[in-house]
Motif scaffolding. Structure first.
Motif, mmCIF file in Angstrom:
data_model
loop_
_atom_site.group_PDB
_atom_site.id
_atom_site.type_symbol
_atom_site.label_atom_id
_atom_site.label_comp_id
_atom_site.label_asym_id
_atom_site.label_seq_id
_atom_site.Cartn_x
_atom_site.Cartn_y
_atom_site.Cartn_z
ATOM 1 N N ASP A 1 6.843 6.555 1.954
ATOM 2 C CA ASP A 1 6.798 5.722 0.754
ATOM 3 C C ASP A 1 7.171 6.389 -0.566
ATOM 4 O OD1 ASP A 1 6.303 3.243 -0.592
ATOM 5 O OD2 ASP A 1 4.394 4.067 -1.265
ATOM 6 N N PRO A 2 6.773 7.646 -0.830
ATOM 7 C CA PRO A 2 6.980 8.197 -2.178
ATOM 8 C C PRO A 2 8.442 8.202 -2.618
ATOM 9 C CG PRO A 2 5.488 9.587 -0.921
ATOM 10 C CD PRO A 2 6.070 8.598 0.048
ATOM 11 N N ILE A 3 8.647 8.039 -3.915
ATOM 12 C CA ILE A 3 9.988 8.161 -4.490
ATOM 13 C C ILE A 3 10.441 9.619 -4.426
ATOM 14 C CG2 ILE A 3 11.345 7.957 -6.602
ATOM 15 C CD1 ILE A 3 10.813 5.297 -5.312
ATOM 16 N N PHE A 4 9.529 10.540 -4.675
ATOM 17 C CA PHE A 4 9.816 11.951 -4.462
ATOM 18 C C PHE A 4 8.499 12.670 -4.173
ATOM 19 C CE2 PHE A 4 9.138 11.717 -9.068
ATOM 20 C CZ PHE A 4 8.261 12.760 -9.293
ATOM 21 N N GLU B 1 3.731 -6.431 1.617
ATOM 22 C CA GLU B 1 5.008 -7.121 1.432
ATOM 23 C C GLU B 1 4.802 -8.633 1.365
ATOM 24 O OE1 GLU B 1 9.030 -8.013 1.016
ATOM 25 O OE2 GLU B 1 7.880 -6.188 0.671
ATOM 26 N N ALA B 2 3.954 -9.142 2.260
ATOM 27 C CA ALA B 2 3.668 -10.580 2.244
ATOM 28 C C ALA B 2 2.989 -10.974 0.936
ATOM 29 C CB ALA B 2 2.785 -10.953 3.431
ATOM 30 N N ALA B 3 2.096 -10.129 0.467
ATOM 31 C CA ALA B 3 1.400 -10.418 -0.796
ATOM 32 C C ALA B 3 2.366 -10.411 -1.965
ATOM 33 C CB ALA B 3 0.293 -9.389 -1.016
ATOM 34 N N ARG B 4 3.308 -9.479 -1.968
ATOM 35 C CA ARG B 4 4.283 -9.443 -3.060
ATOM 36 C C ARG B 4 5.129 -10.713 -3.074
ATOM 37 N NH1 ARG B 4 4.844 -4.139 -1.275
ATOM 38 N NH2 ARG B 4 6.926 -4.489 -0.417
ATOM 39 N N ARG B 5 5.494 -11.184 -1.875
ATOM 40 C CA ARG B 5 6.276 -12.424 -1.826
ATOM 41 C C ARG B 5 5.476 -13.596 -2.370
ATOM 42 N NH1 ARG B 5 7.889 -10.592 3.379
ATOM 43 N NH2 ARG B 5 6.447 -12.073 4.340
ATOM 44 N N LEU B 6 4.228 -13.697 -1.983
ATOM 45 C CA LEU B 6 3.408 -14.812 -2.454
ATOM 46 C C LEU B 6 3.152 -14.719 -3.957
ATOM 47 C CD1 LEU B 6 0.777 -15.202 0.421
ATOM 48 C CD2 LEU B 6 2.681 -16.734 -0.139
ATOM 49 N N LEU B 7 2.948 -13.517 -4.454
ATOM 50 C CA LEU B 7 2.738 -13.355 -5.900
ATOM 51 C C LEU B 7 3.983 -13.747 -6.686
ATOM 52 C CD1 LEU B 7 0.802 -9.947 -5.946
ATOM 53 C CD2 LEU B 7 -0.124 -12.181 -6.598
ATOM 54 N N ARG C 1 -1.634 1.851 8.841
ATOM 55 C CA ARG C 1 -0.741 2.016 7.681
ATOM 56 C C ARG C 1 0.390 0.993 7.722
ATOM 57 N NH1 ARG C 1 -0.045 2.939 2.554
ATOM 58 N NH2 ARG C 1 1.565 4.445 1.993
ATOM 59 N N ALA C 2 0.948 0.773 8.903
ATOM 60 C CA ALA C 2 2.029 -0.202 9.031
ATOM 61 C C ALA C 2 1.558 -1.604 8.694
ATOM 62 C CB ALA C 2 2.589 -0.168 10.456
ATOM 63 N N ILE C 3 0.381 -1.958 9.161
ATOM 64 C CA ILE C 3 -0.158 -3.292 8.892
ATOM 65 C C ILE C 3 -0.415 -3.478 7.407
ATOM 66 C CG2 ILE C 3 -2.192 -4.762 9.225
ATOM 67 C CD1 ILE C 3 -2.275 -3.565 12.115
ATOM 68 N N GLU C 4 -0.948 -2.448 6.757
ATOM 69 C CA GLU C 4 -1.188 -2.553 5.322
ATOM 70 C C GLU C 4 0.125 -2.805 4.579
ATOM 71 O OE1 GLU C 4 -3.797 -0.200 2.090
ATOM 72 O OE2 GLU C 4 -2.103 0.970 2.849
ATOM 73 N N ARG C 5 1.191 -2.143 4.998
ATOM 74 C CA ARG C 5 2.477 -2.334 4.325
ATOM 75 C C ARG C 5 3.021 -3.739 4.553
ATOM 76 N NH1 ARG C 5 5.573 3.467 5.168
ATOM 77 N NH2 ARG C 5 4.366 4.581 3.596
ATOM 78 N N MET C 6 2.858 -4.232 5.764
ATOM 79 C CA MET C 6 3.315 -5.591 6.034
ATOM 80 C C MET C 6 2.505 -6.600 5.233
ATOM 81 S SD MET C 6 4.028 -5.272 10.145
ATOM 82 C CE MET C 6 4.951 -6.810 10.302
ATOM 83 N N ARG C 7 1.216 -6.351 5.098
ATOM 84 C CA ARG C 7 0.383 -7.241 4.283
ATOM 85 C C ARG C 7 0.762 -7.162 2.807
ATOM 86 N NH1 ARG C 7 -5.180 -6.061 7.732
ATOM 87 N NH2 ARG C 7 -5.138 -8.036 8.913
ATOM 88 N N THR D 1 9.816 -3.823 3.637
ATOM 89 C CA THR D 1 8.592 -3.966 4.389
ATOM 90 C C THR D 1 8.523 -2.979 5.526
ATOM 91 O OG1 THR D 1 8.752 -6.325 3.970
ATOM 92 C CG2 THR D 1 7.126 -5.621 5.580
ATOM 93 N N ALA D 2 7.413 -2.285 5.590
ATOM 94 C CA ALA D 2 7.129 -1.377 6.703
ATOM 95 C C ALA D 2 8.171 -0.280 6.889
ATOM 96 C CB ALA D 2 6.962 -2.147 8.002
ATOM 97 N N LEU D 3 9.143 -0.233 5.988
ATOM 98 C CA LEU D 3 10.091 0.864 5.961
ATOM 99 C C LEU D 3 10.661 1.230 7.328
ATOM 100 C CD1 LEU D 3 8.028 2.926 3.409
ATOM 101 C CD2 LEU D 3 10.003 1.536 2.972
ATOM 102 N N SER D 4 10.237 2.309 7.884
ATOM 103 C CA SER D 4 10.864 2.794 9.114
ATOM 104 C C SER D 4 10.457 2.040 10.358
ATOM 105 C CB SER D 4 10.549 4.284 9.300
ATOM 106 O OG SER D 4 9.164 4.497 9.267
ATOM 107 N N LEU D 5 9.723 0.939 10.246
ATOM 108 C CA LEU D 5 9.393 0.145 11.428
ATOM 109 C C LEU D 5 10.655 -0.372 12.111
ATOM 110 C CD1 LEU D 5 6.319 -1.972 10.314
ATOM 111 C CD2 LEU D 5 6.363 0.140 11.629
ATOM 112 N N GLN D 6 11.723 -0.528 11.345
ATOM 113 C CA GLN D 6 12.966 -1.011 11.924
ATOM 114 C C GLN D 6 13.479 -0.062 13.004
ATOM 115 O OE1 GLN D 6 12.158 -1.084 8.802
ATOM 116 N NE2 GLN D 6 12.959 -2.881 7.757
ATOM 117 N N HIS D 7 12.997 1.159 12.985
ATOM 118 C CA HIS D 7 13.473 2.153 13.932
ATOM 119 C C HIS D 7 12.545 2.295 15.132
ATOM 120 C CE1 HIS D 7 16.682 3.551 11.262
ATOM 121 N NE2 HIS D 7 15.843 3.220 10.322
#
Length: 332
Positions: free
Chosen positions: A153-156, A274-280, A266-272, A210-216
Motif C-alpha cells: 500500500d505505501p506510496i514510498f 474500496e466498497a466504502a469509498r464507492r458508496l461515499l 488484510r485483503a478483506i479490509e481493503r475490499m471493504r 481494490t485489494a491491489l495484488s489480489l489480481q495476481h
C-alpha cells in the motif's frame, strides 16, 4: 539550510525504462535547484541520468541521452534506480547488478522508483527490508524475492538508507521526501507547490485499486474474491473462507498469503474500504450506514481503517475526494 556543495544524484536508466520514473524525480531535483538559484542560493543538487548506453529508449519511445555509468566508488549522495518494462532484462545483467550493489555501498542512500525495486532486490539490497513497488507487481516481487518484506500500500517506504516507491508517479512523492529529508519541509513544500503536486499525497496505493495484488492470486482464489465482494457484510472469518475453499485454516492462510502477499484479513479490509469509498462517493448514505453495508461492524472500525489506509477519516475523504457531500438527515 542549503549546503554549499551540491549533492550528486544518479538516476539509473536502461532500455525500455519507464519515462516518468526518470523524468519525475529528475524534475523534482531540477526544480529545487531552480528555486534555490532564484533565492540567490547555490543549487542543492547535481542530478544526472546514467546508463550503460549513451542513449536509451524509454518504453514510451522517447530517447534519453545519458551519462556513462560512473565508477562505483565515485562520490555519490543518492542513487535512484528507475523501473519500467526493461527492468527484468536489466536485472539479468550481472555487471549492471554488481554495479548497483557496489554503487549503493558508496552512496549515502539508495532508492528505487516503481519496478526498479526488482533491480535492487536482484542486487540483494532489499533483503530483510520493507519495500514497495507498483501494486500490480507486489505479489511478483514477494514471490521472486521472499527475503524482501513487501508491503503493497505505501506510496514510498524508507528502511534505513534504502528507499522504495510505488508506481510511476510515486517517484515524484519519493523525490519530494528526499528533498524534505535534505533541506527541510519549507523548501520541499515550495518545490511541490511549483510542480502543483501534494508534498505528501493523502492515502496509499489502496486508493487507486481494490485489494491491489489480489489480481495476481490466479484462478485458485479468483472465485473466492468474487464471492467476498458480494458478501462484505457477512461473516468472513478465516474458518468460513477456508471452508469454502475446502482447506484447513492453517493451509488456507499459508497458501493465500503466498499467492497474494497479504493475510486474508488484510485483503478483506481493503475490499471493504474500496466498497466504502464507492458508496461515499456515489451515494448520500450516512457514514454509519456505509460502515454497516461494507461489513465494518461499527463506524469507528471503518474510521480506523480509513486512517490506516488513506490517512483521513471517512467524512473527510468524502468531502475532499468525491465532492458527493452528505446532507444531514438524508438516507441515514
Amino acid at each position: 539550510m542549503h549546503q554549499t556543495v551540491p549533492r550528486p544524484v544518479d538516476i539509473l536508466a536502461f532500455p525500455d525504462v519507464q519515462l516518468l520514473d526518470v523524468a519525475g524525480p529528475l524534475q523534482v531535483f531540477a526544480t529545487a535547484n531552480d528555486l534555490a538559484r532564484a533565492a540567490g542560493l547555490p543549487p542543492p543538487y547535481l542530478p544526472r541520468v546514467v546508463a550503460r548506453e549513451g542513449t536509451v529508449s524509454a518504453s514510451a519511445g522517447l530517447g534519453l541521452v545519458a551519462c556513462p555509468l560512473p565508477a562505483a566508488d565515485q562520490v555519490c549522495d543518492t542513487l535512484i534506480v528507475a523501473g519500467g518494462w526493461g527492468v527484468h532484462e536489466a536485472a539479468r545483467d550481472p555487471q549492471l547488478v554488481e554495479w548497483v550493489r557496489s554503487r549503493s555501498v558508496h552512496a549515502r542512500r539508495t532508492a528505487s522508483v516503481c519496478t526498479g525495486a526488482f533491480l535492487l532486490a536482484a542486487a540483494g539490497l532489499l533483503d530483510a527490508r520493507r519495500a514497495v513497488t507498483h501494486w500490480t507487481r507486489c505479489a511478483e516481487l514477494a514471490a521472486r524475492f521472499p527475503a524482501v518484506r513487501v508491503e503493497a500500500d505505501p506510496i514510498f517506504i524508507r528502511d534505513g538508507d534504502i528507499w522504495t516507491s510505488a508506481g510511476i508517479t510515486a517517484g515524484i512523492d519519493l523525490a519530494l521526501a528526499l528533498v524534505e529529508d535534505d533541506l527541510g519541509r519549507a523548501p520541499a513544500l515550495d518545490v511541490a507547490r511549483h510542480l502543483v503536486v501534494f508534498l505528501k499525497r493523502p492515502g496509499g496505493q489502496a486508493q487507486f485499486s481494490t485489494a491491489l495484488s489480489l489480481q495476481h492470486a490466479g484462478e485458485r482464489f479468483g472465485e473466492l474474491h468474487a464471492w467476498i465482494a458480494e458478501h462484505l457484510a457477512s461473516d468472513l472469518s478465516v474458518s468460513v473462507l477456508a471452508d469454502r475453499m475446502g482447506m484447513s485454516e492453517r493451509s488456507f492462510v499459508r497458501h493465500y498469503r503466498a499467492q497474494t502477499g497479504m493475510t486474508p484479513a488484510r485483503a478483506i479490509e481493503r475490499m471493504r474500504l474500496e466498497a466504502a469509498r464507492r458508496l461515499l462517493g456515489d451515494t448520500r448514505l450516512s457514514v454509519k450506514r456505509v460502515a454497516a453495508r461494507c461489513g465494518f461492524g461499527s463506524e469507528e472500525t471503518m474510521r480506523r481503517g480509513f486512517l490506516r489506509a488513506l490517512g483521513v477519516p471517512p467524512q473527510t475523504y468524502r468531502d475532499r475526494f468525491t465532492g458527493a457531500g452528505h446532507t444531514p438527515g438524508a438516507h441515514p
